[in-house]
Design an enzyme around this catalytic site. Structure first.
Site, short mmCIF file in Angstrom:
data_model
loop_
_atom_site.label_atom_id
_atom_site.label_comp_id
_atom_site.label_asym_id
_atom_site.label_seq_id
_atom_site.Cartn_x
_atom_site.Cartn_y
_atom_site.Cartn_z
N ARG A 22 40.05 44.85 25.98
CA ARG A 22 39.79 45.24 27.18
C ARG A 22 40.19 44.15 28.20
O ARG A 22 40.52 42.91 27.93
CB ARG A 22 38.29 45.23 27.36
CG ARG A 22 37.50 46.32 26.57
CD ARG A 22 36.10 46.29 26.86
NE ARG A 22 35.38 47.32 26.40
CZ ARG A 22 35.31 48.53 27.17
NH1 ARG A 22 35.85 48.48 28.24
NH2 ARG A 22 34.70 49.39 26.83
N ARG A 50 56.45 50.42 33.48
CA ARG A 50 57.69 50.27 33.54
C ARG A 50 58.30 48.79 34.05
O ARG A 50 59.17 48.42 33.45
CB ARG A 50 58.12 51.51 34.52
CG ARG A 50 58.77 52.71 33.86
CD ARG A 50 59.55 53.52 34.55
NE ARG A 50 59.07 53.73 35.88
CZ ARG A 50 58.39 54.98 36.34
NH1 ARG A 50 57.83 55.73 35.37
NH2 ARG A 50 57.86 54.95 37.45
N CYS A 76 45.53 57.11 33.50
CA CYS A 76 44.94 56.35 34.52
C CYS A 76 43.49 57.39 35.04
O CYS A 76 43.83 58.47 35.36
CB CYS A 76 45.55 55.79 35.87
SG CYS A 76 44.54 54.95 37.09
N GLU A 96 37.19 56.06 38.16
CA GLU A 96 35.61 55.97 37.94
C GLU A 96 34.54 56.51 38.64
O GLU A 96 34.81 56.60 39.84
CB GLU A 96 35.13 54.34 37.60
CG GLU A 96 35.83 53.76 36.78
CD GLU A 96 35.53 52.14 36.69
OE1 GLU A 96 34.48 51.73 37.16
OE2 GLU A 96 36.41 51.25 36.01
N ARG A 117 40.52 48.47 35.45
CA ARG A 117 40.25 48.10 34.24
C ARG A 117 41.22 48.67 33.01
O ARG A 117 41.85 49.79 33.39
CB ARG A 117 38.87 48.55 33.60
CG ARG A 117 37.59 48.09 34.58
CD ARG A 117 36.20 48.45 34.01
NE ARG A 117 35.22 47.55 34.65
CZ ARG A 117 34.68 48.04 35.71
NH1 ARG A 117 35.10 49.22 36.22
NH2 ARG A 117 33.89 47.45 36.39
N TYR A 175 39.71 38.72 31.62
CA TYR A 175 39.15 39.20 32.89
C TYR A 175 39.46 38.42 34.13
O TYR A 175 39.66 37.05 33.68
CB TYR A 175 37.72 38.88 32.87
CG TYR A 175 37.01 39.92 31.63
CD1 TYR A 175 36.71 41.31 32.29
CD2 TYR A 175 36.76 39.65 30.60
CE1 TYR A 175 36.16 42.16 31.29
CE2 TYR A 175 36.30 40.37 29.63
CZ TYR A 175 36.20 41.89 29.81
OH TYR A 175 35.70 42.74 29.08
N ARG A 188 29.52 46.85 34.74
CA ARG A 188 28.86 47.54 35.73
C ARG A 188 27.28 47.45 35.54
O ARG A 188 26.54 47.36 34.46
CB ARG A 188 29.23 48.90 35.23
CG ARG A 188 30.67 49.41 35.63
CD ARG A 188 30.98 50.56 35.30
NE ARG A 188 29.83 51.54 34.95
CZ ARG A 188 30.11 53.02 34.47
NH1 ARG A 188 31.49 53.40 34.55
NH2 ARG A 188 29.22 53.73 34.09
#
Ligand code: DC
Length: 376
Positions: free
Chosen positions: A7, A63, A74, A77, A89, A107, A115
């Protein structure tokens, strides 16, 4: 083949293609470098961006990092109350057969924050509330978090006592949203006016409100924007006619019931400073801190006069004073949730205080309250 997911998240300052692209590329580079993986280890990368960003431009970003043959996706949210702003994210799936050791999640730029809906589930209490959005029509959408540890401040008082200026500043200082509940009554009054509905007809007002969407959102500075049926109401709710009408319809129990329901819903989502007439007594009777903010009628009229003068609107101070008196009486003497001090509210008379002094008085009281709570 053994697949694992890494992540990563980052934030950007502005919703521009250049910044998003650069932020996304930096994130990809860091994930790759910190985990010691090469392009061939990557199976796919899923990106998501908060609803205040247009895209993560994954194809372009990947790319530019020499990864044009990797599966990419993609998504935007869903808006979550209190979620981090302008956040990108990613979840990178890698073939661990070719890599050794621990997975490192990355991060960047202050993005290590969950969240709020996940935070509350996990019992972590330090989410920073940002992008609060609530509407009369989205009460039951996902993201409504159960009550957790939070700061809720109720500021009540008569018209012109400085509630909104104070509440806004306190909220900004604490980094939490501010809800101007008067604006909601004003929005209802505006709609009733536009639709020529009597301010004294409970059934018609209730019918109207059941077909009305009043929503508020908070920008990055915590400033509230109010939308009436999807349109930014702006200053159209601040005219003298709507000011009087808001006080009229605020005395109708059916109107109050709908407004209070929405205000409680917003309060249940996290920390908030809320100002109005019945916040400490009715909307948030269990608020952490209740303030009853007053000022002399003369001073309140004077402030209103200066406010209008600053907007180059001509006004007669005596007329303002009379209008304030009428509103005070109407808001105080109505049967439904009238303006009154909650028993446990702290009274601040701001007649001879600067806005900063009022804010500091509230913050000091909040600190005292926290200290007391620690001792329990
Ligand atoms: O705070 P304000 O002047 O924008 O509020 C407009 C009117 O709405 C005010 O006359 C009283 C009413 N009001 C209320 O009854 N309860 C609230 N919580 C907020 C406002």
């Amino acid at each position: 083949m053994q697949v694992r997911a890494i992540r990563g998240a980052t934030t950007v300052a502005r919703n521009t293609e250049d910044e998003i692209l650069e932020g996304t590329r930096e994130l990809i580079r860091e994930v790759v470098a910190e985990n010691g993986i090469c392009k061939d280890d990557i199976i796919s990368i899923l990106f998501s961006v908060t609803s205040d960003l247009d895209a993560a431009f994954p194809a372009k970003a990947a790319r530019a990092e020499g990864m044009d043959d990797i599966a990419l996706m993609c998504t935007n949210e869903v808006p979550v109350a209190g979620s981090l702003r302008k956040c990108i994210r990613l979840m990178m799936h890698i073939n661990t057969g070719k890599t050794n050791g621990e997975i490192k999640h990355i991060y960047l730029n202050g993005a290590k924050i969950l969240r709020p809906d996940l935070v509350q589930q996990r019992g972590i209490q330090d989410a920073v509330p940002y992008d609060e959005k609530c509407s009369t029509t989205d009460f039951d959408k996902p993201g409504d978090a159960p009550a957790g540890e939070k700061i809720r401040i109720a500021i009540d008082g008569p018209a012109g006592a400085g509630k909104s200026t104070t509440a806004r500043k306190v909220a900004r200082q604490l980094g939490i949203p501010y809800l101007d509940t008067g604006a909601m009554y004003r929005a209802a009054a505006l709609k009733a006016t536009n639709e020529k509905i009597s301010y004294y007809d409970p059934e018609a007002l209730e019918r109207m409100l059941s077909a009305t969407d009043i929503s508020v959102s908070f920008d990055e500075k915590g400033e509230q924007r109010l939308f009436l049926d999807g349109k930014d109401a702006g200053d159209s709710i601040r005219t003298p006619q709507i000011t009087k009408a808001a006080s009229d319809i605020a005395s109708i129990p059916a109107v109050r019931r709908i407004m209070v329901e929405m205000q409680r819903k917003i309060a249940s989502r996290g920390s908030i400073v809320m100002d109005g007439r019945d916040i400490g007594t009715h909307v948030m009777p269990d608020a952490d801190l209740k303030i009853f903010l007053t000022a002399s009628e003369e001073e309140r009229a004077n402030r209103r006069y200066l406010e209008l003068a600053a907007k180059k609107q001509m006004a007669d101070k005596e007329v303002i004073k009379k209008d304030i008196g009428i509103r005070d009486r109407q808001d105080t003497e109505r049967a439904a949730a009238p303006l009154r001090k909650a028993e446990d509210a702290i009274v601040i008379d701001s007649t001879n205080m600067t806005p900063e002094e009022v804010v500091q008085a509230i913050i000091s009281n909040l600190d005292l309250h926290k200290d007391r709570r620690k001792c329990l």
